[in-house]
Write a protein that holds these residues in place. Structure first.
Motif, PDB file in Angstrom:
ATOM      1  N   UNK A   1      22.649  -8.287 -33.302  1.00 40.25           N
ATOM      2  CA  UNK A   1      23.970  -8.468 -33.872  1.00 40.25           C
ATOM      3  C   UNK A   1      24.609  -7.203 -34.423  1.00 40.25           C
ATOM      4  N   UNK A   2      23.820  -6.125 -34.520  1.00 42.03           N
ATOM      5  CA  UNK A   2      24.427  -4.896 -35.016  1.00 42.03           C
ATOM      6  C   UNK A   2      25.289  -4.304 -33.913  1.00 42.03           C
ATOM      7  N   UNK A   3      26.259  -3.514 -34.301  1.00 40.56           N
ATOM      8  CA  UNK A   3      27.111  -2.904 -33.295  1.00 40.56           C
ATOM      9  C   UNK A   3      26.957  -1.405 -33.337  1.00 40.56           C
ATOM     10  N   UNK A   4      27.214  -0.794 -32.213  1.00 41.42           N
ATOM     11  CA  UNK A   4      27.149   0.652 -32.103  1.00 41.42           C
ATOM     12  C   UNK A   4      28.149   0.997 -31.015  1.00 41.42           C
ATOM     13  N   UNK A   5      28.974   1.986 -31.281  1.00 43.55           N
ATOM     14  CA  UNK A   5      29.957   2.327 -30.257  1.00 43.55           C
ATOM     15  C   UNK A   5      29.297   3.113 -29.136  1.00 43.55           C
ATOM     16  N   UNK A   6      29.986   3.160 -28.004  1.00 41.24           N
ATOM     17  CA  UNK A   6      29.492   3.940 -26.868  1.00 41.24           C
ATOM     18  C   UNK A   6      29.302   5.402 -27.285  1.00 41.24           C
ATOM     19  N   UNK A   7      30.252   5.924 -28.018  1.00 39.00           N
ATOM     20  CA  UNK A   7      30.148   7.318 -28.476  1.00 39.00           C
ATOM     21  C   UNK A   7      28.973   7.530 -29.412  1.00 39.00           C
ATOM     22  N   UNK A   8      28.708   6.547 -30.244  1.00 37.92           N
ATOM     23  CA  UNK A   8      27.588   6.659 -31.194  1.00 37.92           C
ATOM     24  C   UNK A   8      26.225   6.595 -30.498  1.00 37.92           C
ATOM     25  N   UNK A   9      26.211   6.091 -29.275  1.00 31.54           N
ATOM     26  CA  UNK A   9      24.932   6.013 -28.561  1.00 31.54           C
ATOM     27  C   UNK A   9      24.312   7.392 -28.369  1.00 31.54           C
ATOM     28  N   UNK A  10      25.152   8.431 -28.367  1.00 35.61           N
ATOM     29  CA  UNK A  10      24.597   9.782 -28.182  1.00 35.61           C
ATOM     30  C   UNK A  10      23.667  10.179 -29.323  1.00 35.61           C
ATOM     31  N   UNK A  11      23.955   9.683 -30.533  1.00 35.45           N
ATOM     32  CA  UNK A  11      23.067   9.981 -31.662  1.00 35.45           C
ATOM     33  C   UNK A  11      21.668   9.438 -31.415  1.00 35.45           C
TER      34      UNK A  11
ATOM     35  N   UNK B   1      26.863  -7.011 -24.102  1.00 37.21           N
ATOM     36  CA  UNK B   1      26.876  -8.161 -24.999  1.00 37.21           C
ATOM     37  C   UNK B   1      28.047  -8.050 -25.953  1.00 37.21           C
ATOM     38  N   UNK B   2      28.685  -9.144 -26.159  1.00 42.83           N
ATOM     39  CA  UNK B   2      29.819  -9.140 -27.069  1.00 42.83           C
ATOM     40  C   UNK B   2      29.319  -8.697 -28.445  1.00 42.83           C
ATOM     41  N   UNK B   3      30.146  -7.937 -29.110  1.00 39.99           N
ATOM     42  CA  UNK B   3      29.713  -7.455 -30.410  1.00 39.99           C
ATOM     43  C   UNK B   3      29.249  -6.023 -30.290  1.00 39.99           C
ATOM     44  N   UNK B   4      28.267  -5.797 -29.430  1.00 42.94           N
ATOM     45  CA  UNK B   4      27.791  -4.435 -29.243  1.00 42.94           C
ATOM     46  C   UNK B   4      28.877  -3.597 -28.607  1.00 42.94           C
ATOM     47  N   UNK B   5      29.139  -2.459 -29.189  1.00 46.06           N
ATOM     48  CA  UNK B   5      30.053  -1.509 -28.577  1.00 46.06           C
ATOM     49  C   UNK B   5      31.502  -1.936 -28.569  1.00 46.06           C
ATOM     50  N   UNK B   6      31.861  -2.970 -29.321  1.00 46.30           N
ATOM     51  CA  UNK B   6      33.249  -3.428 -29.228  1.00 46.30           C
ATOM     52  C   UNK B   6      34.229  -2.418 -29.836  1.00 46.30           C
ATOM     53  N   UNK B   7      33.667  -1.524 -30.655  1.00 44.64           N
ATOM     54  CA  UNK B   7      34.534  -0.539 -31.289  1.00 44.64           C
ATOM     55  C   UNK B   7      34.835   0.651 -30.393  1.00 44.64           C
ATOM     56  N   UNK B   8      34.205   0.695 -29.234  1.00 45.41           N
ATOM     57  CA  UNK B   8      34.337   1.926 -28.471  1.00 45.41           C
ATOM     58  C   UNK B   8      35.763   2.163 -28.018  1.00 45.41           C
ATOM     59  N   UNK B   9      36.553   1.105 -28.004  1.00 48.02           N
ATOM     60  CA  UNK B   9      37.986   1.243 -27.665  1.00 48.02           C
ATOM     61  C   UNK B   9      38.697   2.178 -28.646  1.00 48.02           C
ATOM     62  N   UNK B  10      38.236   2.158 -29.872  1.00 48.38           N
ATOM     63  CA  UNK B  10      38.957   2.907 -30.887  1.00 48.38           C
ATOM     64  C   UNK B  10      38.612   4.387 -30.911  1.00 48.38           C
ATOM     65  N   UNK B  11      37.629   4.762 -30.139  1.00 46.28           N
ATOM     66  CA  UNK B  11      37.213   6.167 -30.222  1.00 46.28           C
ATOM     67  C   UNK B  11      38.266   7.100 -29.670  1.00 46.28           C
TER      68      UNK B  11
END
Lengths: 200, 200
Positions: free
Chosen positions: B82-92, B190-200
């Motif tokens: 259920x935690x989310x992580x943006x696509x950009x944050x995956x690099x960390x 999966x819904x929830x995961x990475x949903x913020x990546x639009x905002x990057x």
């Protein structure tokens, strides 16, 4: 840090120092990659003995490369340069090699001679870095998963001018208490090298 | 040792600490064993692209296992929790993984969006632990020797719920100045995961 006259202690210290200086990889990644290699062979080859034969062959070539480096690092003359080393003394170099490449301590038994005059010893070790994630499925209980080690040992000994037959005798993976490889001397490859092994 | 608010610095410190704690193998032995794996595939498969496809497949399964462990070690919730992580944050997380499993530092570019809205970034690194002993023969110049890394990256990202296409863009082995893998996001799994990546 103190210089110890006992050969096995100083061997261990040398081996540890060499291990410390080696470039490192992740042991789990190594085990997983080895697992991928074994899996690949299982897909391509019919039976477990063929897979083991391939692993043995690969191990041999890896072992030759490793021993070249051990000898260079130890600044020992390789046997072809004229220095001699008895068959029994080869265990000291193997201990260094196992520490340097696997980071593990191995024990070696003393050399035994059978009624035909054939010399042999065993290498034993508690942890096998190759099989940390492995459980053999029922249909593959006959697979010698870590045959690469036997091939490596064979390649290493060849670089020391000892042509040996190396077998996996027991493994923790198969439910034994320890891992054991048996080493049987077939012939000394070059005159000079190992000529003293008769006296052991 | 001081706690640093800058994310990339603390990521590097975390990664280094995790790497220190990992069980180690010899990097040269790892490279030699990988070489044996590639050699095996070359013997069995017709052309270089088939070999690369196999390496990619193996890398994927190794990458999934590695990322499971990274997430466990980081005590992060995996995306399916259920935690989310943006696509950009995956690099960390990838930086931590590369340090933890290969002991190397990688750089990541910022996320780019093309005219179709497809997001992508690149991972770059100077040293490739897989190819330290390798020189491709003239007839195998087309072989993507380290395709395992691309497969691993794909598997790792999948564990973060990002379905990506990963390509080897350039390699030092092929004469380029750096090693570069490009990562293109195909879909968020999966819904929830990475949903913020639009905002990057």
């Amino acid at each position: 840090m103190s210089s110890n006259p006992v050969s096995s202690k100083s061997t261990a210290a040398t081996a540890h120092a060499l291990w410390q200086k080696q470039p490192k990889a992740n042991a789990e990644l190594f085990a997983l990659t080895y697992g991928a290699l074994v899996g690949e062979l299982l897909r391509d080859l019919e039976d477990s003995s063929q897979v083991a034969a391939e692993l043995d062959r690969m191990g041999h070539s890896v072992g030759v490369r490793c021993m070249e480096e051990v000898l260079a690092k130890l600044a020992l003359q390789a046997a072809e340069d004229g220095s001699t080393r008895t068959f029994g003394e080869s265990t000291d170099v193997l201990k260094v090699a196992f520490r340097m490449f696997f980071g593990i301590a191995v024990e070696a038994t003393t050399v035994k001679r059978d009624e035909n005059g054939t010399s042999s010893y065993s290498i034993k070790f508690a942890e096998n870095p190759l099989d940390i994630f492995v459980e053999l499925p029922p249909e593959r209980q006959d697979l010698e998963y870590s045959q690469l080690l036997a091939g490596m040992l064979r390649g290493m000994l060849e670089m020391l001018q000892f042509d040996c037959s190396v077998k996996v005798v027991q493994t923790v993976l198969a439910g034994n208490e320890t891992n054991e490889l048996s080493v049987e001397l077939k012939q000394v490859l070059q005159e000079g090298a190992g000529e003293d092994y008769q006296e052991e």
